[in-house]
Write an enzyme that holds these catalytic residues in place. Sequence first.
Site, PDB file in Angstrom:
ATOM      1  N   HIS A  89      14.868  43.629   6.753  1.00  0.00           N
ATOM      2  CA  HIS A  89      13.740  44.231   6.030  1.00  0.00           C
ATOM      3  C   HIS A  89      14.164  45.527   5.341  1.00  0.00           C
ATOM      4  O   HIS A  89      14.239  45.566   4.123  1.00  0.00           O
ATOM      5  CB  HIS A  89      12.523  44.470   6.924  1.00  0.00           C
ATOM      6  N   ARG A 119       0.721  40.848  14.961  1.00  0.00           N
ATOM      7  CA  ARG A 119       1.586  40.770  16.141  1.00  0.00           C
ATOM      8  C   ARG A 119       0.784  40.379  17.389  1.00  0.00           C
ATOM      9  O   ARG A 119       1.296  39.654  18.250  1.00  0.00           O
ATOM     10  CB  ARG A 119       2.300  42.107  16.363  1.00  0.00           C
ATOM     11  N   HIS A 129      17.470  35.106   8.447  1.00  0.00           N
ATOM     12  CA  HIS A 129      16.550  35.666   9.436  1.00  0.00           C
ATOM     13  C   HIS A 129      15.393  34.718   9.685  1.00  0.00           C
ATOM     14  O   HIS A 129      14.565  34.485   8.801  1.00  0.00           O
ATOM     15  CB  HIS A 129      16.019  37.015   8.962  1.00  0.00           C
ATOM     16  N   HIS A 179      12.500  33.412  12.914  1.00  0.00           N
ATOM     17  CA  HIS A 179      11.911  33.249  14.249  1.00  0.00           C
ATOM     18  C   HIS A 179      11.293  31.846  14.232  1.00  0.00           C
ATOM     19  O   HIS A 179      10.146  31.665  13.813  1.00  0.00           O
ATOM     20  CB  HIS A 179      10.832  34.293  14.514  1.00  0.00           C
ATOM     21  N   ARG A 212      12.592  50.768  17.954  1.00  0.00           N
ATOM     22  CA  ARG A 212      11.462  51.016  18.847  1.00  0.00           C
ATOM     23  C   ARG A 212      11.578  50.231  20.152  1.00  0.00           C
ATOM     24  O   ARG A 212      10.888  50.538  21.117  1.00  0.00           O
ATOM     25  CB  ARG A 212      10.140  50.682  18.149  1.00  0.00           C
ATOM     26  N   HIS A 225      16.052  44.592  13.267  1.00  0.00           N
ATOM     27  CA  HIS A 225      14.879  44.916  12.459  1.00  0.00           C
ATOM     28  C   HIS A 225      14.879  46.425  12.222  1.00  0.00           C
ATOM     29  O   HIS A 225      15.064  47.199  13.168  1.00  0.00           O
ATOM     30  CB  HIS A 225      13.583  44.605  13.228  1.00  0.00           C
ATOM     31  N   GLU A 242      10.562  48.289   8.775  1.00  0.00           N
ATOM     32  CA  GLU A 242       9.746  47.236   8.177  1.00  0.00           C
ATOM     33  C   GLU A 242       8.379  47.760   7.756  1.00  0.00           C
ATOM     34  O   GLU A 242       7.861  47.345   6.718  1.00  0.00           O
ATOM     35  CB  GLU A 242       9.564  46.077   9.172  1.00  0.00           C
ATOM     36  N   ASP A 250      12.068  34.338   8.063  1.00  0.00           N
ATOM     37  CA  ASP A 250      11.403  35.191   9.038  1.00  0.00           C
ATOM     38  C   ASP A 250      10.313  34.462   9.820  1.00  0.00           C
ATOM     39  O   ASP A 250      10.605  33.643  10.688  1.00  0.00           O
ATOM     40  CB  ASP A 250      10.848  36.421   8.323  1.00  0.00           C
ATOM     41  N   TYR A 259      14.265  35.901  20.472  1.00  0.00           N
ATOM     42  CA  TYR A 259      13.878  36.837  21.521  1.00  0.00           C
ATOM     43  C   TYR A 259      12.976  36.238  22.598  1.00  0.00           C
ATOM     44  O   TYR A 259      12.547  36.937  23.517  1.00  0.00           O
ATOM     45  CB  TYR A 259      13.225  38.087  20.937  1.00  0.00           C
TER      46      TYR A 259
END
Length: 454
Positions: free
Chosen positions: A271, A84, A58, A60, A212, A234, A237, A322, A123
Site C-alpha cells: 500500500h 475490519r 498481495h 488474503h 501497529r 503493510h 495504508e 488484496d 495470517y
Amino acid sequence: MGMATTLHFASLFTPDGWCRDARVTVADGLVAALETDTSPQLEDERHDIGVPGMPNLHSHAFQRGMAGLAEHRGKGEDSFWTWREAMYRFVHALDPDTFEAIAALAYMEMLEAGFTRVGEFHYLHNAPDGRPYANSARMAEALAAAAANTGQTLTLLPVFYAQGGFGGIPAGTEQRRFVTDAEGYGRLLEASRAALAGLDDARLGIAPHSLRAVTPQSLNEVLALALEGPVHIHIAEQEREVADCLDWSGARPVQWLMDNADVGAEWCLVHATHVDSSELAAIARTKAVVGLCPITEANLGDGVFPAVEALAQGVRFGIGSDSNVRIDMTEELRLLEYGQRLIHRRRNCLAGSEGGSTGRALFERALTGGQQALAAPSPLSPGAPADIVSLDAGHPSLLGRREDALLDGLVFAAGQGAIDCIWRRGVKWVEGGRHRDREAITARYHKALKGLLA
C-alpha cells in the site's frame, strides 16, 4: 528430459519487448528455447498474441468469501476500520476445509485473470479459540493444496502478528487467530517450508503484518529469520495509521521503518498509500517494491498512492488483489492509472516518456515489480517456468492493433474478456477464458459458503 511441446505466437511480448513469429519450446514445464522470426512448424500449437503471466504480489485469499458482504452502511462513517470488524466476524467461522475451498476459488479466478503467481499474505494461523493447531502450518497446508489443485504458483508469506496496536496494545479476542510470538513464528516458518515441499516453483518469505502489529524488538527478531525469500509488510495504508504512528514514535510509518530496519530490494511495502516526498525518495534508494492494490484501496476508501511523483523518483511497483473483492488484473492496472487522472486532471499520467504507451508502461512495471517482490524468475527466459497468457486477437478491442497498442487495448478496453488461454508451467489450465476445473472448484466453494453463511 520429458517430451517437449512448442507454442508459436504471431506476436509475443517478452521482457525485451515485442517479438514476431516467436516459437517457445517447453520441456518439463520450463522454457527450453525461444526463437523469433521463425515460421510455425507442423507440430506447433499456434496462437496470435502472447504475454507473460502477471504476478499478484498481495492476496488474503480467504477474504474472497466475504466479497460484497461489507457493502452496507453502518452508524457514522464507514472506513477500513469498520470493514475490519466485518472481516473479523467472517474469519472466526473458517476451518481448514472451508479455507481451502475459498482459496481454491480465488486462485482459480486469479489464473483466469492472467495472474500466474500469488503472494499470499497469510495470517490465519490458529484455531477459532486462538490455540495453535497441532501442526502450526495446518492452514498453510490448505493454501498449498488450493495452489496445487488450481495450478497457481505460490509465494507464501506467513504473517507475524504480535499486538493490537502501536505501543504494545494487547491483541483483542477478535485477533486471536492471528497472534504468535517470535519463537512460535520460527516453528511456523519451518512447518510452512514443509507444506510447500511438493509445489513446483513455490517460494517462502516472511511478513511482519504492520508496524501497529509488531513491537520494535519482535520486528528485529523476525527479520533475523529472513534467511531466504522476500519480506512484505503493510504500511501507511490509512491516514489514521499514520497519525497513530506519529503519536507513538514521532515519525511517519515509512520514515520509522527506514530508520529502524535494513530495508532493501527484497522488501515489498504493501500500500504505502500515505507517503510524503522524502519517504518516496527513501523507498527509491532502497530499491524496495511498493505493492499497490487499487481495487481494494478504492473499496476500503484508503486513498490514492502518489504514483506520478513515485515514478518520477524511480520507485518500483507491482499490483495485488488484496481483499479479492474483485479479481481482475487489467482492472488493477486501469484503476491505478485512472486514479492518477482524477487527481491530476490529465491523461496518460503513468506512460513515462513522451509518446509512450500507458498500457505497456503499466503492464511492464507491474510485471518486473511483482517478479522482484515474489522472488520469481524472469518470465520467458531459458529455464524459467512457462507461464504464458494468450489473447484473443478477434476481440473487438484488439482488432487491427499491433504491439503496444495491444496492451493499451487490453488494459483500457478489452479487459479480462480478451484473455483466451493460460499456461502455468507449460500446462494449459485455462482455455477460452475458463479454468479447466472451474465446475468442481466452484461447486466446492458453493458448499463451503452455504455452511458459513447459513
